[in-house]
Design a protein around this motif. Structure first.
Motif, PDB file in Angstrom:
ATOM      1  N   ARG A 196      14.447  17.357  21.486  1.00 37.12           N
ATOM      2  CA  ARG A 196      15.752  16.739  21.754  1.00 37.12           C
ATOM      3  C   ARG A 196      16.536  16.565  20.459  1.00 37.12           C
ATOM      4  O   ARG A 196      15.964  16.254  19.419  1.00 37.12           O
ATOM      5  CB  ARG A 196      15.568  15.404  22.453  1.00 37.12           C
ATOM      6  N   THR A 197      17.845  16.762  20.577  1.00 33.72           N
ATOM      7  CA  THR A 197      18.730  16.582  19.428  1.00 33.72           C
ATOM      8  C   THR A 197      19.704  15.454  19.739  1.00 33.72           C
ATOM      9  O   THR A 197      19.874  15.058  20.896  1.00 33.72           O
ATOM     10  CB  THR A 197      19.540  17.863  19.135  1.00 33.72           C
ATOM     11  N   VAL A 198      20.335  14.962  18.701  1.00 33.94           N
ATOM     12  CA  VAL A 198      21.433  14.032  18.905  1.00 33.94           C
ATOM     13  C   VAL A 198      22.494  14.817  19.674  1.00 33.94           C
ATOM     14  O   VAL A 198      22.846  15.935  19.284  1.00 33.94           O
ATOM     15  CB  VAL A 198      21.991  13.533  17.554  1.00 33.94           C
ATOM     16  N   PRO A 199      22.980  14.301  20.802  1.00 32.60           N
ATOM     17  CA  PRO A 199      23.974  15.036  21.591  1.00 32.60           C
ATOM     18  C   PRO A 199      25.190  15.397  20.747  1.00 32.60           C
ATOM     19  O   PRO A 199      25.704  14.581  19.980  1.00 32.60           O
ATOM     20  CB  PRO A 199      24.337  14.057  22.708  1.00 32.60           C
ATOM     21  N   TYR A 200      25.630  16.651  20.895  1.00 31.29           N
ATOM     22  CA  TYR A 200      26.739  17.167  20.110  1.00 31.29           C
ATOM     23  C   TYR A 200      27.645  17.973  21.029  1.00 31.29           C
ATOM     24  O   TYR A 200      27.179  18.892  21.696  1.00 31.29           O
ATOM     25  CB  TYR A 200      26.198  18.051  18.980  1.00 31.29           C
ATOM     26  N   PRO A 201      28.933  17.625  21.133  1.00 30.99           N
ATOM     27  CA  PRO A 201      29.811  18.318  22.078  1.00 30.99           C
ATOM     28  C   PRO A 201      29.990  19.796  21.727  1.00 30.99           C
ATOM     29  O   PRO A 201      30.079  20.162  20.554  1.00 30.99           O
ATOM     30  CB  PRO A 201      31.131  17.563  21.973  1.00 30.99           C
ATOM     31  N   LYS A 202      30.036  20.605  22.776  1.00 28.45           N
ATOM     32  CA  LYS A 202      30.230  22.053  22.590  1.00 28.45           C
ATOM     33  C   LYS A 202      31.008  22.577  23.789  1.00 28.45           C
ATOM     34  O   LYS A 202      30.603  22.392  24.933  1.00 28.45           O
ATOM     35  CB  LYS A 202      28.870  22.747  22.470  1.00 28.45           C
ATOM     36  N   ARG A 203      32.109  23.235  23.532  1.00 28.29           N
ATOM     37  CA  ARG A 203      32.933  23.800  24.600  1.00 28.29           C
ATOM     38  C   ARG A 203      32.255  25.035  25.201  1.00 28.29           C
ATOM     39  O   ARG A 203      31.470  25.701  24.534  1.00 28.29           O
ATOM     40  CB  ARG A 203      34.298  24.185  24.061  1.00 28.29           C
ATOM     41  N   PRO A 204      32.620  25.368  26.441  1.00 32.91           N
ATOM     42  CA  PRO A 204      32.029  26.550  27.089  1.00 32.91           C
ATOM     43  C   PRO A 204      32.375  27.847  26.354  1.00 32.91           C
ATOM     44  O   PRO A 204      33.437  27.970  25.743  1.00 32.91           O
ATOM     45  CB  PRO A 204      32.661  26.547  28.484  1.00 32.91           C
ATOM     46  N   PHE A 205      31.483  28.809  26.439  1.00 35.06           N
ATOM     47  CA  PHE A 205      31.669  30.129  25.851  1.00 35.06           C
ATOM     48  C   PHE A 205      30.771  31.093  26.615  1.00 35.06           C
ATOM     49  O   PHE A 205      29.888  30.677  27.357  1.00 35.06           O
ATOM     50  CB  PHE A 205      31.331  30.132  24.347  1.00 35.06           C
ATOM     51  N   GLN A 206      30.971  32.366  26.449  1.00 32.98           N
ATOM     52  CA  GLN A 206      30.125  33.355  27.108  1.00 32.98           C
ATOM     53  C   GLN A 206      29.066  33.857  26.144  1.00 32.98           C
ATOM     54  O   GLN A 206      29.290  33.940  24.940  1.00 32.98           O
ATOM     55  CB  GLN A 206      30.956  34.532  27.597  1.00 32.98           C
ATOM     56  N   GLY A 207      27.912  34.205  26.700  1.00 32.48           N
ATOM     57  CA  GLY A 207      26.840  34.770  25.881  1.00 32.48           C
ATOM     58  C   GLY A 207      26.195  33.715  25.008  1.00 32.48           C
ATOM     59  O   GLY A 207      25.921  32.615  25.444  1.00 32.48           O
ATOM     60  N   TRP A 208      25.974  34.050  23.753  1.00 34.25           N
ATOM     61  CA  TRP A 208      25.403  33.124  22.786  1.00 34.25           C
ATOM     62  C   TRP A 208      26.204  33.235  21.506  1.00 34.25           C
ATOM     63  O   TRP A 208      26.961  34.175  21.322  1.00 34.25           O
ATOM     64  CB  TRP A 208      23.915  33.418  22.540  1.00 34.25           C
ATOM     65  N   ARG A 209      26.024  32.272  20.648  1.00 32.96           N
ATOM     66  CA  ARG A 209      26.716  32.253  19.353  1.00 32.96           C
ATOM     67  C   ARG A 209      25.718  31.901  18.263  1.00 32.96           C
ATOM     68  O   ARG A 209      24.722  31.237  18.508  1.00 32.96           O
ATOM     69  CB  ARG A 209      27.832  31.196  19.340  1.00 32.96           C
ATOM     70  N   TYR A 210      26.020  32.336  17.053  1.00 35.72           N
ATOM     71  CA  TYR A 210      25.236  31.904  15.902  1.00 35.72           C
ATOM     72  C   TYR A 210      25.597  30.458  15.582  1.00 35.72           C
ATOM     73  O   TYR A 210      26.721  30.014  15.830  1.00 35.72           O
ATOM     74  CB  TYR A 210      25.528  32.763  14.676  1.00 35.72           C
ATOM     75  N   LEU A 211      24.645  29.730  15.029  1.00 35.80           N
ATOM     76  CA  LEU A 211      24.860  28.345  14.623  1.00 35.80           C
ATOM     77  C   LEU A 211      24.230  28.186  13.247  1.00 35.80           C
ATOM     78  O   LEU A 211      23.009  28.343  13.093  1.00 35.80           O
ATOM     79  CB  LEU A 211      24.210  27.393  15.635  1.00 35.80           C
ATOM     80  N   ARG A 212      25.052  27.910  12.255  1.00 35.55           N
ATOM     81  CA  ARG A 212      24.531  27.720  10.908  1.00 35.55           C
ATOM     82  C   ARG A 212      23.679  26.468  10.848  1.00 35.55           C
ATOM     83  O   ARG A 212      23.967  25.473  11.527  1.00 35.55           O
ATOM     84  CB  ARG A 212      25.674  27.618   9.895  1.00 35.55           C
ATOM     85  N   ALA A 213      22.653  26.491  10.037  1.00 36.24           N
ATOM     86  CA  ALA A 213      21.729  25.355   9.938  1.00 36.24           C
ATOM     87  C   ALA A 213      22.458  24.064   9.586  1.00 36.24           C
ATOM     88  O   ALA A 213      22.154  23.006  10.147  1.00 36.24           O
ATOM     89  CB  ALA A 213      20.643  25.655   8.911  1.00 36.24           C
ATOM     90  N   GLU A 214      23.433  24.144   8.706  1.00 32.72           N
ATOM     91  CA  GLU A 214      24.147  22.926   8.300  1.00 32.72           C
ATOM     92  C   GLU A 214      25.050  22.376   9.410  1.00 32.72           C
ATOM     93  O   GLU A 214      25.480  21.222   9.350  1.00 32.72           O
ATOM     94  CB  GLU A 214      24.955  23.150   7.012  1.00 32.72           C
ATOM     95  N   ASP A 215      25.343  23.181  10.440  1.00 30.25           N
ATOM     96  CA  ASP A 215      26.164  22.731  11.561  1.00 30.25           C
ATOM     97  C   ASP A 215      25.341  22.281  12.769  1.00 30.25           C
ATOM     98  O   ASP A 215      25.904  21.792  13.754  1.00 30.25           O
ATOM     99  CB  ASP A 215      27.105  23.858  12.013  1.00 30.25           C
ATOM    100  N   ALA A 216      24.040  22.448  12.695  1.00 26.41           N
ATOM    101  CA  ALA A 216      23.169  22.091  13.822  1.00 26.41           C
ATOM    102  C   ALA A 216      22.992  20.581  13.909  1.00 26.41           C
ATOM    103  O   ALA A 216      22.844  19.912  12.890  1.00 26.41           O
ATOM    104  CB  ALA A 216      21.809  22.774  13.666  1.00 26.41           C
ATOM    105  N   PRO A 217      23.003  20.037  15.127  1.00 27.89           N
ATOM    106  CA  PRO A 217      22.781  18.589  15.255  1.00 27.89           C
ATOM    107  C   PRO A 217      21.348  18.228  14.878  1.00 27.89           C
ATOM    108  O   PRO A 217      20.422  19.026  15.086  1.00 27.89           O
ATOM    109  CB  PRO A 217      23.048  18.318  16.736  1.00 27.89           C
ATOM    110  N   PRO A 218      21.153  17.040  14.333  1.00 27.19           N
ATOM    111  CA  PRO A 218      19.794  16.630  13.941  1.00 27.19           C
ATOM    112  C   PRO A 218      18.930  16.324  15.162  1.00 27.19           C
ATOM    113  O   PRO A 218      19.437  15.997  16.236  1.00 27.19           O
ATOM    114  CB  PRO A 218      20.029  15.371  13.109  1.00 27.19           C
ATOM    115  N   ASP A 219      17.632  16.444  14.972  1.00 24.61           N
ATOM    116  CA  ASP A 219      16.674  16.075  16.014  1.00 24.61           C
ATOM    117  C   ASP A 219      16.688  14.568  16.199  1.00 24.61           C
ATOM    118  O   ASP A 219      16.911  13.813  15.253  1.00 24.61           O
ATOM    119  CB  ASP A 219      15.254  16.496  15.628  1.00 24.61           C
ATOM    120  N   VAL A 220      16.434  14.154  17.432  1.00 23.58           N
ATOM    121  CA  VAL A 220      16.256  12.732  17.700  1.00 23.58           C
ATOM    122  C   VAL A 220      14.891  12.372  17.140  1.00 23.58           C
ATOM    123  O   VAL A 220      13.904  13.069  17.391  1.00 23.58           O
ATOM    124  CB  VAL A 220      16.325  12.439  19.211  1.00 23.58           C
TER     125      VAL A 220
END
Length: 140
Positions: free
Chosen positions: A95-119
């Motif tokens: 589980r991560t700290v909830p982080y808002p994300k708008r809808p998109f198709q497929g998948w996207r890359y997520l840089r490590a520094e932009d990833a939400p922290p683990d709970v």
């Protein structure tokens, strides 16, 4: 480098956990080990830097809420000759700290520094709800 993907039709981490055992069998992709498999159309171009080092971050109900470590990305070809990418993941849902994300198709890359922290392991469901509310208010 991580991956972020919408978890379409799944409303909670618990529901995703319930599908975990069935997915590999749905797609005739039994890797002979205790893993969770998700099939997508395209193989990531940054595959080498992701395998064994990245996670897939799942978006449910408009928020990133958990992640699963990616063990490897495997090419799968169906009976009709169509190529896919099987994302072979650890069964662990972190589980991560909830982080808002708008809808998109497929998948996207997520840089490590932009990833939400683990709970944290010492946190409970109430703190996740509080974190989600603080995020909605723009305070996190």
């Amino acid at each position: 480098m991580h991956m972020v993907k919408l978890c379409v039709g799944v409303a909670s981490v618990e529901e995703l956990e319930s599908y975990r055992d069935e997915r590999a069998h749905w797609w005739d992709a039994d890797y002979g080990e205790d893993v969770h498999v998700h099939r997508t159309r395209m193989m990531p171009k940054r595959r080498e830097e992701m395998e064994g080092a990245a996670s897939i971050y799942w978006v449910m109900s408009g928020q990133i809420v958990c992640r699963q470590p990616i063990l490897r990305l495997t090419k799968f070809t169906d009976a009709e000759g169509k190529d896919y990418c099987d994302i072979v993941m650890s069964r662990d849902m972190i589980r991560t700290v909830p982080y808002p994300k708008r809808p998109f198709q497929g998948w996207r890359y997520l840089r490590a520094e932009d990833a939400p922290p683990d709970v944290g392991a010492n946190e409970n469901g109430n703190s996740m709800e509080i974190a989600a509310e603080l995020e909605r208010m723009g305070l996190l």
